[in-house]
Scaffold this motif. Structure first.
Motif, mmCIF file in Angstrom:
data_model
loop_
_atom_site.group_PDB
_atom_site.id
_atom_site.type_symbol
_atom_site.label_atom_id
_atom_site.label_comp_id
_atom_site.label_asym_id
_atom_site.label_seq_id
_atom_site.Cartn_x
_atom_site.Cartn_y
_atom_site.Cartn_z
ATOM 1 N N SER A 25 0.829 -1.203 0.000
ATOM 2 C CA SER A 25 0.000 0.000 0.000
ATOM 3 C C SER A 25 0.868 1.260 0.000
ATOM 4 C CB SER A 25 -0.896 0.000 1.241
ATOM 5 O OG SER A 25 -1.656 1.183 1.252
ATOM 6 N N HIS A 26 0.372 2.287 -0.641
ATOM 7 C CA HIS A 26 1.087 3.569 -0.650
ATOM 8 C C HIS A 26 0.583 4.462 0.489
ATOM 9 C CE1 HIS A 26 -2.696 4.108 -2.707
ATOM 10 N NE2 HIS A 26 -2.570 5.412 -2.642
ATOM 11 N N VAL A 27 -0.284 3.891 1.338
ATOM 12 C CA VAL A 27 -0.947 4.694 2.373
ATOM 13 C C VAL A 27 -0.682 4.116 3.751
ATOM 14 C CG1 VAL A 27 -3.177 5.530 3.208
ATOM 15 C CG2 VAL A 27 -2.817 5.223 0.769
ATOM 16 N N SER A 28 -0.456 5.032 4.694
ATOM 17 C CA SER A 28 -0.361 4.644 6.091
ATOM 18 C C SER A 28 -1.269 5.612 6.862
ATOM 19 C CB SER A 28 1.113 4.762 6.485
ATOM 20 O OG SER A 28 1.263 4.881 7.838
ATOM 21 N N THR A 86 3.040 7.150 1.738
ATOM 22 C CA THR A 86 4.392 6.690 2.042
ATOM 23 C C THR A 86 5.143 6.241 0.792
ATOM 24 O OG1 THR A 86 3.388 4.564 2.522
ATOM 25 C CG2 THR A 86 3.872 5.979 4.409
ATOM 26 N N ALA A 87 4.435 6.164 -0.331
ATOM 27 C CA ALA A 87 5.067 5.753 -1.592
ATOM 28 C C ALA A 87 4.249 6.347 -2.726
ATOM 29 C CB ALA A 87 5.090 4.230 -1.688
ATOM 30 N N ALA A 88 4.806 6.287 -3.928
ATOM 31 C CA ALA A 88 4.044 6.773 -5.080
ATOM 32 C C ALA A 88 2.804 5.898 -5.237
ATOM 33 C CB ALA A 88 4.903 6.696 -6.335
ATOM 34 N N GLY A 89 1.675 6.512 -5.563
ATOM 35 C CA GLY A 89 0.428 5.759 -5.708
ATOM 36 C C GLY A 89 -0.473 6.453 -6.692
ATOM 37 N N PRO A 90 -1.704 6.006 -6.774
ATOM 38 C CA PRO A 90 -2.611 6.582 -7.763
ATOM 39 C C PRO A 90 -2.987 8.029 -7.459
ATOM 40 C CG PRO A 90 -3.626 4.710 -6.613
ATOM 41 C CD PRO A 90 -2.306 4.940 -5.986
ATOM 42 N N SER A 91 -3.232 8.761 -8.511
ATOM 43 C CA SER A 91 -3.776 10.108 -8.332
ATOM 44 C C SER A 91 -4.942 10.251 -9.301
ATOM 45 C CB SER A 91 -2.706 11.160 -8.603
ATOM 46 O OG SER A 91 -2.205 11.004 -9.907
ATOM 47 N N ALA A 111 -9.865 19.317 -10.884
ATOM 48 C CA ALA A 111 -9.707 20.707 -11.316
ATOM 49 C C ALA A 111 -8.371 20.937 -12.023
ATOM 50 C CB ALA A 111 -9.848 21.658 -10.114
ATOM 51 N N GLY A 112 -7.914 19.933 -12.755
ATOM 52 C CA GLY A 112 -6.679 20.092 -13.527
ATOM 53 C C GLY A 112 -5.416 19.749 -12.763
ATOM 54 N N TYR A 113 -5.517 19.406 -11.480
ATOM 55 C CA TYR A 113 -4.343 18.988 -10.703
ATOM 56 C C TYR A 113 -4.364 17.467 -10.567
ATOM 57 C CZ TYR A 113 -4.453 23.879 -9.065
ATOM 58 O OH TYR A 113 -4.478 25.239 -8.993
ATOM 59 N N ASP A 114 -3.202 16.858 -10.465
ATOM 60 C CA ASP A 114 -3.111 15.439 -10.118
ATOM 61 C C ASP A 114 -3.156 15.357 -8.602
ATOM 62 O OD1 ASP A 114 -3.038 14.235 -12.516
ATOM 63 O OD2 ASP A 114 -0.849 14.231 -12.685
ATOM 64 N N VAL A 115 -4.185 14.713 -8.067
ATOM 65 C CA VAL A 115 -4.372 14.705 -6.616
ATOM 66 C C VAL A 115 -4.239 13.273 -6.099
ATOM 67 C CG1 VAL A 115 -5.954 15.284 -4.740
ATOM 68 C CG2 VAL A 115 -5.899 16.705 -6.802
ATOM 69 N N ARG A 116 -3.351 13.106 -5.105
ATOM 70 C CA ARG A 116 -3.125 11.775 -4.542
ATOM 71 C C ARG A 116 -4.351 11.299 -3.774
ATOM 72 N NH1 ARG A 116 2.250 12.896 -1.321
ATOM 73 N NH2 ARG A 116 1.147 14.838 -1.115
ATOM 74 N N MET A 117 -4.640 10.008 -3.900
ATOM 75 C CA MET A 117 -5.815 9.437 -3.253
ATOM 76 C C MET A 117 -5.458 8.121 -2.557
ATOM 77 S SD MET A 117 -8.706 11.005 -3.266
ATOM 78 C CE MET A 117 -8.961 12.738 -3.696
ATOM 79 N N PRO A 118 -6.238 7.753 -1.528
ATOM 80 C CA PRO A 118 -5.866 6.580 -0.717
ATOM 81 C C PRO A 118 -6.318 5.241 -1.274
ATOM 82 C CG PRO A 118 -7.733 7.698 0.272
ATOM 83 C CD PRO A 118 -7.324 8.524 -0.910
ATOM 84 N N PHE A 119 -7.083 5.247 -2.379
ATOM 85 C CA PHE A 119 -7.462 3.943 -2.939
ATOM 86 C C PHE A 119 -6.398 3.481 -3.935
ATOM 87 C CE2 PHE A 119 -10.406 7.371 -4.395
ATOM 88 C CZ PHE A 119 -9.756 7.689 -5.563
#
Ligand code: PLP
Ligand code: ZN
Length: 375
Positions: free
Chosen positions: A2-5, A36-41, A45-53
């Motif tokens: 997982s990229h999430v903690s 904690t690591a690269a993951g999906p975004s 609104a035109g920005y790449d936004v990191r998400m926890p899924f």
């Protein structure tokens, strides 16, 4: 991997990302998503936004977000403010800002294979969770005060969720939901506790940044009960600032009803206890013991914000002014934020030349009309 903690906002302890953990194992405080690591975004609104899924293509959506901003010239002038805008959050799919948080929280739940969830709400979060649960085939138990507006209880039932109407205060409803999920071994998808909810509400900030060309208004004023939109916006603006997408953090202010003002009292050092809570027509912010109260007070300090409390009469007259002067039918809870701007201006926190933005968090038909419509 997982990229999430999930990081404790108080003692810093890290936890694995799942929906069984509510508070920190060490100190019980609320947790926040940490990447904690690269993951999906996802594009917001035109920005790449990191998400926890983990699978952006499989996420749940009902088309939330992308809400319009309109200027309130008459109310702005009456309040002595050069530029007052509102973001119409009631144009989200279930009529309140909650859909931003629910979309992400339930995307995570679906990804984890969760089949049944519990939530407690003054009505709007319950309606929102019910809608997204219906879409993903998850059974939802929604605990709400028996005194919640009939339209909100009906909306929850329309989506097929099971309503548990609880006599007593909003905080009694939370206690009943917690007892129920523990007794039945279910997942508590709480918009007040779940770190995933705040990853959804952070999208508000990205839309604001885009709308204002990377220069958000000087002040953003929120109605605050548990701080779902307030804390999410802080997370979003913080990411934008860290990435150099905005030049400065807007000042983030919190408005509460004088009848339920734990955060205002705590941040201003005034004496107020849960026993002082009274019913308020602003049902969405009728929270005497907010789960993330300490975090909201901390963010207020860091965002150079001020908390103010408004009287019931001020909320009702602002609901009327919004409708009669600007054509905006807002819930009393949403009108409270606008009423709070008056206090912030009177205290000199907002200067006449400043630009101000407030969300209109919920649509008027969901709640009672609190002014005389014949008058
Ligand atoms: C219309 C509306 N506005 C604002 C709020 C306050 O949100 P929070 O408790 O996340 O601060 C609520 C919460 O129910 C709401 O329904
Ligand atoms: Zn901790």
């Amino acid at each position: 991997m997982s990229h999430v903690s999930l990081r404790c906002e108080s003692c810093g302890a890290a936890h694995p990302s799942n929906m069984d953990i509510l508070g920190c194992h060490g100190c019980g405080c609320p947790l926040d998503v940490e990447y904690t690591a690269a993951g999906p975004s996802v594009p917001i609104a035109g920005y790449d936004v990191r998400m926890p899924f983990h699978e952006p293509a499989a996420t749940l959506s009902l088309g939330e977000g992308n809400t319009p901003v309109v200027e309130l010239s008459k109310i702005g002038e009456a309040l002595g403010i050069k530029r007052l805008d509102v973001k119409l959050e009631f144009m989200n799919p279930t009529g309140s800002y909650k859909d931003r948080g629910t979309a992400v929280m339930l995307s995570v739940a679906r990804e984890l294979g969760i089949r049944e969830i519990v939530e407690d709400s003054s009505g709007n979060a319950g309606a929102s969770v019910s809608a997204y649960a219906a879409r993903s085939g998850i059974k939802a138990h929604i605990f709400a005060p028996a005194s919640a507006p009939a339209a909100k209880l009906k909306q929850i039932r329309v989506y097929g969720a099971e309503v548990h109407a609880i006599e007593g205060s909003r905080d009694d409803t939370t206690d009943a939901a917690i007892a129920f999920y523990k007794r039945n071994g279910l997942v508590y998808a709480s918009h007040a506790w779940s770190p995933f909810f705040f990853e959804g509400t952070k999208t508000f900030a990205f839309e604001v940044a885009r709308r204002y060309g990377g220069e958000p208004p000087s002040h953003v004023v929120f109605p605050v009960g548990n701080g779902g939109l307030f804390l999410g916006a802080w997370r979003g603006f913080s990411e934008l600032l860290d990435d150099g997408r905005i030049g400065r953090m807007p000042r983030l202010h919190a408005v509460q009803a004088a009848n339920a003002m734990p955060i205002t009292a705590r941040s201003r050092g005034g004496g107020w206890s849960q026993a002082d809570a009274q019913p308020t027509i602003a049902g969405g912010i009728s929270v005497a013991a907010p789960a993330r109260g300490g975090q909201v007070v901390d963010v207020l300090r860091r965002a150079n914000g001020t908390a103010v409390a408004v009287a019931e009469t001020e909320i009702a007259s602002m609901q009327k002014a919004l409708a009669r002067d600007e054509g905006i039918f807002a819930e009393p809870t949403s009108a409270a934020a606008l009423a709070g701007i008056h206090h912030l201006a009177a205290e000199g926190v907002i200067a006449p030349g400043d630009s101000v933005l407030a969300p209109i968090t919920g649509f008027g038909l969901k709640d009672e009309v609190r002014f005389d419509v014949e008058g």
